[in-house]
Design a protein around this motif. Structure first.
Motif, PDB file in Angstrom:
ATOM      1  N   ARG A 130       0.840  -1.212   0.000  1.00 28.91           N
ATOM      2  CA  ARG A 130       0.000   0.000   0.000  1.00 28.91           C
ATOM      3  C   ARG A 130       0.867   1.251   0.000  1.00 28.91           C
ATOM      4  N   ALA A 131       1.889   1.256   0.852  1.00 33.94           N
ATOM      5  CA  ALA A 131       2.783   2.402   0.907  1.00 33.94           C
ATOM      6  C   ALA A 131       3.542   2.565  -0.402  1.00 33.94           C
ATOM      7  N   GLY A 132       3.910   1.442  -1.034  1.00 38.89           N
ATOM      8  CA  GLY A 132       4.582   1.503  -2.324  1.00 38.89           C
ATOM      9  C   GLY A 132       3.700   2.133  -3.389  1.00 38.89           C
ATOM     10  N   LEU A 133       2.402   1.794  -3.386  1.00 34.14           N
ATOM     11  CA  LEU A 133       1.461   2.393  -4.329  1.00 34.14           C
ATOM     12  C   LEU A 133       1.304   3.885  -4.072  1.00 34.14           C
ATOM     13  N   LEU A 134       1.216   4.257  -2.799  1.00 33.19           N
ATOM     14  CA  LEU A 134       1.093   5.680  -2.452  1.00 33.19           C
ATOM     15  C   LEU A 134       2.334   6.452  -2.886  1.00 33.19           C
ATOM     16  N   ALA A 135       3.494   5.827  -2.729  1.00 32.64           N
ATOM     17  CA  ALA A 135       4.733   6.472  -3.173  1.00 32.64           C
ATOM     18  C   ALA A 135       4.720   6.680  -4.678  1.00 32.64           C
ATOM     19  N   ALA A 136       4.183   5.709  -5.419  1.00 28.07           N
ATOM     20  CA  ALA A 136       4.082   5.837  -6.873  1.00 28.07           C
ATOM     21  C   ALA A 136       3.186   7.011  -7.250  1.00 28.07           C
ATOM     22  N   VAL A 137       2.070   7.148  -6.542  1.00 20.09           N
ATOM     23  CA  VAL A 137       1.158   8.271  -6.794  1.00 20.09           C
ATOM     24  C   VAL A 137       1.857   9.594  -6.497  1.00 20.09           C
ATOM     25  N   GLY A 138       2.560   9.641  -5.364  1.00 19.47           N
ATOM     26  CA  GLY A 138       3.255  10.871  -4.994  1.00 19.47           C
ATOM     27  C   GLY A 138       4.337  11.261  -5.988  1.00 19.47           C
ATOM     28  N   CYS A 139       5.108  10.283  -6.438  1.00 22.97           N
ATOM     29  CA  CYS A 139       6.165  10.570  -7.418  1.00 22.97           C
ATOM     30  C   CYS A 139       5.567  11.080  -8.725  1.00 22.97           C
ATOM     31  N   THR A 140       4.420  10.525  -9.104  1.00 25.19           N
ATOM     32  CA  THR A 140       3.750  10.999 -10.320  1.00 25.19           C
ATOM     33  C   THR A 140       3.281  12.437 -10.149  1.00 25.19           C
ATOM     34  N   LEU A 141       2.700  12.749  -9.006  1.00 23.54           N
ATOM     35  CA  LEU A 141       2.261  14.125  -8.741  1.00 23.54           C
ATOM     36  C   LEU A 141       3.450  15.088  -8.734  1.00 23.54           C
ATOM     37  N   GLY A 142       4.596  14.579  -8.310  1.00 19.45           N
ATOM     38  CA  GLY A 142       5.789  15.413  -8.263  1.00 19.45           C
ATOM     39  C   GLY A 142       6.294  15.824  -9.632  1.00 19.45           C
ATOM     40  N   VAL A 143       5.798  15.151 -10.687  1.00 17.99           N
ATOM     41  CA  VAL A 143       6.194  15.500 -12.050  1.00 17.99           C
ATOM     42  C   VAL A 143       5.425  16.734 -12.542  1.00 17.99           C
ATOM     43  N   VAL A 144       4.215  16.953 -11.989  1.00 20.02           N
ATOM     44  CA  VAL A 144       3.332  18.015 -12.478  1.00 20.02           C
ATOM     45  C   VAL A 144       3.997  19.393 -12.496  1.00 20.02           C
ATOM     46  N   PRO A 145       4.595  19.850 -11.376  1.00 22.58           N
ATOM     47  CA  PRO A 145       5.210  21.185 -11.426  1.00 22.58           C
ATOM     48  C   PRO A 145       6.301  21.299 -12.482  1.00 22.58           C
ATOM     49  N   HIS A 146       7.086  20.243 -12.663  1.00 25.33           N
ATOM     50  CA  HIS A 146       8.145  20.272 -13.676  1.00 25.33           C
ATOM     51  C   HIS A 146       7.549  20.372 -15.083  1.00 25.33           C
ATOM     52  N   LEU A 147       6.446  19.659 -15.300  1.00 27.06           N
ATOM     53  CA  LEU A 147       5.796  19.704 -16.602  1.00 27.06           C
ATOM     54  C   LEU A 147       5.250  21.102 -16.875  1.00 27.06           C
ATOM     55  N   VAL A 148       4.645  21.709 -15.862  1.00 23.86           N
ATOM     56  CA  VAL A 148       4.109  23.065 -16.020  1.00 23.86           C
ATOM     57  C   VAL A 148       5.230  24.047 -16.346  1.00 23.86           C
ATOM     58  N   VAL A 149       6.341  23.937 -15.590  1.00 27.02           N
ATOM     59  CA  VAL A 149       7.475  24.828 -15.835  1.00 27.02           C
ATOM     60  C   VAL A 149       8.013  24.640 -17.246  1.00 27.02           C
ATOM     61  N   ALA A 150       8.099  23.375 -17.675  1.00 22.80           N
ATOM     62  CA  ALA A 150       8.611  23.105 -19.021  1.00 22.80           C
ATOM     63  C   ALA A 150       7.698  23.703 -20.074  1.00 22.80           C
ATOM     64  N   LEU A 151       6.389  23.602 -19.869  1.00 26.78           N
ATOM     65  CA  LEU A 151       5.437  24.080 -20.862  1.00 26.78           C
ATOM     66  C   LEU A 151       5.452  25.606 -20.996  1.00 26.78           C
ATOM     67  N   VAL A 152       5.715  26.294 -19.914  1.00 21.92           N
ATOM     68  CA  VAL A 152       5.718  27.763 -20.001  1.00 21.92           C
ATOM     69  C   VAL A 152       7.120  28.298 -20.251  1.00 21.92           C
ATOM     70  N   ALA A 153       8.064  27.377 -20.474  1.00 19.94           N
ATOM     71  CA  ALA A 153       9.430  27.738 -20.854  1.00 19.94           C
ATOM     72  C   ALA A 153      10.178  28.510 -19.792  1.00 19.94           C
ATOM     73  N   VAL A 154       9.729  28.457 -18.540  1.00 14.60           N
ATOM     74  CA  VAL A 154      10.468  29.107 -17.471  1.00 14.60           C
ATOM     75  C   VAL A 154      11.723  28.305 -17.137  1.00 14.60           C
ATOM     76  N   ALA A 155      11.733  27.038 -17.554  1.00 15.55           N
ATOM     77  CA  ALA A 155      12.892  26.200 -17.278  1.00 15.55           C
ATOM     78  C   ALA A 155      14.159  26.804 -17.880  1.00 15.55           C
ATOM     79  N   ALA A 156      14.020  27.464 -19.017  1.00 19.11           N
ATOM     80  CA  ALA A 156      15.184  28.105 -19.627  1.00 19.11           C
ATOM     81  C   ALA A 156      15.742  29.167 -18.685  1.00 19.11           C
ATOM     82  N   PHE A 157      14.857  29.870 -17.998  1.00 15.07           N
ATOM     83  CA  PHE A 157      15.298  30.876 -17.030  1.00 15.07           C
ATOM     84  C   PHE A 157      16.000  30.216 -15.853  1.00 15.07           C
ATOM     85  N   LEU A 158      15.411  29.117 -15.372  1.00 14.05           N
ATOM     86  CA  LEU A 158      16.024  28.422 -14.234  1.00 14.05           C
ATOM     87  C   LEU A 158      17.420  27.923 -14.586  1.00 14.05           C
TER      88      LEU A 158
END
Length: 202
Positions: free
Chosen positions: A33-61
């Motif tokens: 159960r904890a392993g599944l929850l960790a998988a969900v959390g790691c997936t959610l952790g991708v969201v901010p990076h995807l948003v940053v990549a889409l708005v091209a702020v990553a180039a600034f970073l």
């Protein structure tokens, strides 16, 4: 969407990194159960990076040294902290232990932070996604969002497999104290090594 993207994305997701390590360590130490929850959390952790990549702020970073350095050191410090707590937490690696398990929120939060504090993920998405979208495509942003969503689904499925597998073999593996000890030390050492590598990234 192309077969080339699916193959490349699958290779990227399956390749061990901080997220995979966190998911496997959590599944091994706390169960399926904890392993599944960790998988969900790691997936959610991708969201901010995807948003940053889409708005091209990553180039600034990437070009603004102070911003990138701050995120890099925060991620390195968090990985070192994970290594230290894994090394000290003997109870999680003892199937007979009666100490309370961490809450779902604690597991998911730890997983989100593991990916959120990894600046390499933003840079990777910026370099990876555009390769599969035409430069003159008028729907380029929308297509990148679609590809990023597929990447997240693959992350969830693969990481869930890692977590469930680790949780399934947990009792068979951890009944041997010496195996438990060396697994715990191995995971701790891997977190520490990743933290050091991230801190030294240029």
């Amino acid at each position: 969407m192309t077969i080339a993207f699916l193959i490349a994305a699958l290779v990227v997701v399956v390749t061990p990194g901080a997220g995979v390590l966190y998911t496997v360590a959590t599944g091994m130490g706390r169960g399926r159960r904890a392993g599944l929850l960790a998988a969900v959390g790691c997936t959610l952790g991708v969201v901010p990076h995807l948003v940053v990549a889409l708005v091209a702020v990553a180039a600034f970073l990437h070009t603004a040294a102070p911003a990138f350095q701050a995120l890099r050191y925060a991620g390195a410090a968090y990985l070192v902290w994970l290594g230290w707590t894994t090394l000290r937490d003997r109870g999680a690696w003892d199937p007979e232990a009666t100490r309370p398990a961490p809450s779902a929120r604690q597991v998911v939060t730890g997983a989100v932070l593991t990916n959120l504090l990894n600046p390499k993920l933003t840079i990777f998405l910026v370099a990876f996604l555009p390769q599969f979208v035409g430069a003159d495509d008028p729907q380029r942003l929308l297509r990148m969002l679609g590809l990023g969503s597929v990447l997240m689904v693959l992350t969830l499925v693969v990481f869930a497999g890692y977590g469930v597998l680790a949780g399934t073999v947990r009792d068979q593996v951890l009944v041997r104290p010496w195996v438990s000890t060396w697994l715990r030390r191995g995971f701790a050492g891997s977190f520490l090594a990743m933290g050091a590598a991230l801190a030294l990234t240029r």
